[in-house]
Design a protein around this motif. Sequence first.
Motif, short mmCIF file in Angstrom:
data_model
loop_
_atom_site.label_atom_id
_atom_site.label_comp_id
_atom_site.label_asym_id
_atom_site.label_seq_id
_atom_site.Cartn_x
_atom_site.Cartn_y
_atom_site.Cartn_z
N HIS A 143 0.47 -1.43 0.15
CA HIS A 143 -0.48 0.01 0.02
C HIS A 143 0.68 1.08 0.38
CE1 HIS A 143 -3.49 2.76 0.96
NE2 HIS A 143 -2.54 3.18 1.89
N LEU A 164 -8.99 -0.60 4.78
CA LEU A 164 -9.97 0.09 4.13
C LEU A 164 -11.05 1.43 4.68
CD1 LEU A 164 -11.60 -3.22 3.34
CD2 LEU A 164 -10.33 -2.12 1.82
N ARG A 189 -12.64 3.70 2.33
CA ARG A 189 -13.07 3.61 0.74
C ARG A 189 -13.91 2.62 0.63
NH1 ARG A 189 -8.08 3.89 -1.48
NH2 ARG A 189 -5.83 4.17 -0.52
N SER A 190 -14.46 2.17 -0.37
CA SER A 190 -15.49 1.43 -0.80
C SER A 190 -14.62 -0.45 -0.67
CB SER A 190 -15.97 1.92 -2.21
OG SER A 190 -17.37 3.17 -2.19
N ASP A 215 -11.19 0.41 -5.97
CA ASP A 215 -11.65 2.14 -5.07
C ASP A 215 -9.57 1.53 -5.21
OD1 ASP A 215 -10.93 4.07 -3.15
OD2 ASP A 215 -12.82 3.39 -1.97
N SER A 216 -9.03 3.27 -6.35
CA SER A 216 -8.04 3.43 -6.40
C SER A 216 -6.99 2.27 -6.48
CB SER A 216 -7.57 3.86 -5.15
OG SER A 216 -6.13 4.24 -5.09
#
Length: 184
Positions: free
Chosen positions: A92, A114, A117-118, A144-145
């Motif tokens: 990440h 998360l 985030r979705s 999500d990204s």
Amino acid sequence: MPSVLVPLAQGCEELEAVTIIDLLRRAGIDVVTAGLDNRPVTASRGTLLIADTRLDDVLGRTFDMVVLPGGLPGADHLAADPRIIALLRSQHAAQRYIAAICAAPKVLAGAGLLDGRSATAYPGAVDPEAFPKVRLSDAPVVVDSLIVTSRGPGTAMDFALQLIELLLGRESRDQVERGLVRTL
């Protein structure tokens, strides 16, 4: 050629693991499976899987994506392994893809990846009360990204095809999908 690490924990969901590995390899992606220990992996339905290597042997490598199959108790073993959590956080921080399906998104939620985030997961795997910062969806696949999540065994093929598209583009995804004789 992109490289993908698929850690295999005892009790992982075999349909998800094998679908991910198979479809990504059909696309020409370098997929490395790594067991958390040096034993054959007994998946959640009793299928024996033999990993390419041990996790310890690939921790120094860079991968374009890390994909976590779900299943129980496999996802619990991933969540309890400090090497997996450190690997996910490093991935990440380096702004490289992370993906998880079924119960495995709870590993990402537990690592704080998360937050804000979705995401989607197997119903009940990510408790909204325990993880209020996660925007849970019931979509089959959520991107999500640089984080990709999916619902479960029934969405494994859609999940793997989405991963191919992210790594290689729509044309590669379509080519693999045509070979599967799926309706586009």
